[in-house]
Design an enzyme around this catalytic site. Structure first.
Site, PDB file in Angstrom:
ATOM      1  CD1 TRP A  94     -58.452 -65.833 -88.764  1.00  0.00           C
ATOM      2  CD2 TRP A  94     -59.413 -67.806 -88.314  1.00  0.00           C
ATOM      3  NE1 TRP A  94     -58.930 -66.347 -89.948  1.00  0.00           N
ATOM      4  CE2 TRP A  94     -59.519 -67.556 -89.699  1.00  0.00           C
ATOM      5  CE3 TRP A  94     -59.950 -68.996 -87.803  1.00  0.00           C
ATOM      6  CZ2 TRP A  94     -60.141 -68.436 -90.580  1.00  0.00           C
ATOM      7  CZ3 TRP A  94     -60.571 -69.871 -88.669  1.00  0.00           C
ATOM      8  CH2 TRP A  94     -60.672 -69.588 -90.046  1.00  0.00           C
ATOM      9  CG  HIS A 117     -58.130 -63.840 -95.312  1.00  0.00           C
ATOM     10  ND1 HIS A 117     -58.096 -62.841 -94.365  1.00  0.00           N
ATOM     11  CD2 HIS A 117     -58.611 -63.260 -96.455  1.00  0.00           C
ATOM     12  CE1 HIS A 117     -58.525 -61.704 -94.903  1.00  0.00           C
ATOM     13  NE2 HIS A 117     -58.844 -61.939 -96.157  1.00  0.00           N
ATOM     14  CD1 TRP A 118     -62.598 -65.963 -90.803  1.00  0.00           C
ATOM     15  CD2 TRP A 118     -63.996 -67.021 -92.187  1.00  0.00           C
ATOM     16  NE1 TRP A 118     -62.955 -67.146 -90.199  1.00  0.00           N
ATOM     17  CE2 TRP A 118     -63.814 -67.817 -91.027  1.00  0.00           C
ATOM     18  CE3 TRP A 118     -64.835 -67.486 -93.202  1.00  0.00           C
ATOM     19  CZ2 TRP A 118     -64.439 -69.053 -90.862  1.00  0.00           C
ATOM     20  CZ3 TRP A 118     -65.456 -68.720 -93.044  1.00  0.00           C
ATOM     21  CH2 TRP A 118     -65.262 -69.481 -91.889  1.00  0.00           C
ATOM     22  CG  ASP A 154     -59.915 -60.099 -99.059  1.00  0.00           C
ATOM     23  OD1 ASP A 154     -59.661 -60.037 -97.839  1.00  0.00           O
ATOM     24  OD2 ASP A 154     -59.332 -60.870 -99.835  1.00  0.00           O
ATOM     25  CB  CYS A 208     -60.237 -61.808 -91.773  1.00  0.00           C
ATOM     26  SG  CYS A 208     -59.782 -63.415 -91.083  1.00  0.00           S
TER      27      CYS A 208
END
Length: 213
Positions: A28, A103-104, A120, A163
């Protein structure tokens, strides 16, 4: 220790080896890598376009936590009054004083279209975060008017850790659309993204900048 090794100082961003290692995946991406690429977009790829603003995750996090009357403190030094498209890298971290989240996603304010577009790569995961942040900004960007909010269709990630790469790719593509067309609503965001290739590309950019510095 690897974490203490500085790889690159690039304008407002200091990259350590531990940050750069995240690009090797499957990891991530943290605030620092996304901030670096936002700086790169502004300082290198779109250096002659004064209508685009790329707001780093750190500044976005600060804006989330202040009152509407304080938003200008963070955006005015960035030349917000000249900008037509403002890109925010959003995560689901709700702790005011530290980086984090899981989460991005990407929120873009388009002044010409009077609209917030939310992209998203794990559809729905950050909807509430984006809606709350956009609502926070609406009274700043349009004190007397209204601004639309659209969950814009985009390519979905195929794992739980890409993400951040999707945010970077989506930001770059939308910025190109904004620069070329003057709007982003009609930009097709379902085109293929190769996260592995983009990770390698960013690593190469960092290596080249590091050697030139």
């Amino acid at each position: 220790m690897a974490q203490a090794t500085v790889v690159l100082s690039f304008h407002e961003v200091l990259l350590h080896q531990s940050d750069v290692d995240l690009l090797d995946g499957p990891y991530w991406l943290n605030d620092t890598i996304i901030s670096f690429y936002f700086e790169y977009l502004e300082r290198v790829l779109f250096t002659n376009n004064d209508e685009l603003l790329f707001v780093t995750p750190e500044v976005t996090q600060c804006i989330k936590m202040v009152g509407t009357d304080e938003i200008n403190t963070f955006l005015e030094p960035l030349g917000i009054n000249r900008k037509k498209f403002v890109f925010f890298a959003l995560n689901d971290n709700n702790l005011p004083d530290m980086a984090g989240g899981s989460h991005w996603s990407l929120l873009v304010y388009s002044k010409p279209e009077s609209c917030f577009y939310h992209l998203d790569s794990s559809s729905g995961s950050n909807h509430n975060v984006a809606w709350e942040f956009a609502s926070h900004l609406i009274s700043y960007f349009s004190p007397t008017g209204s601004i639309n909010f659209v969950d814009k269709e985009c390519l979905q990630q195929s794992n739980g850790y890409d993400c951040g790469i999707h945010v970077i790719c989506n930001t770059e593509r939308l910025a190109e659309c904004a620069h070329r067309n003057g709007h982003i609503g009609m930009c097709n965001m379902t085109v293929k993204i190769s996260p592995g290739s983009k990770r390698r590309e960013i690593l190469e950019i960092i290596r080249n900048l590091s050697s030139s510095h």
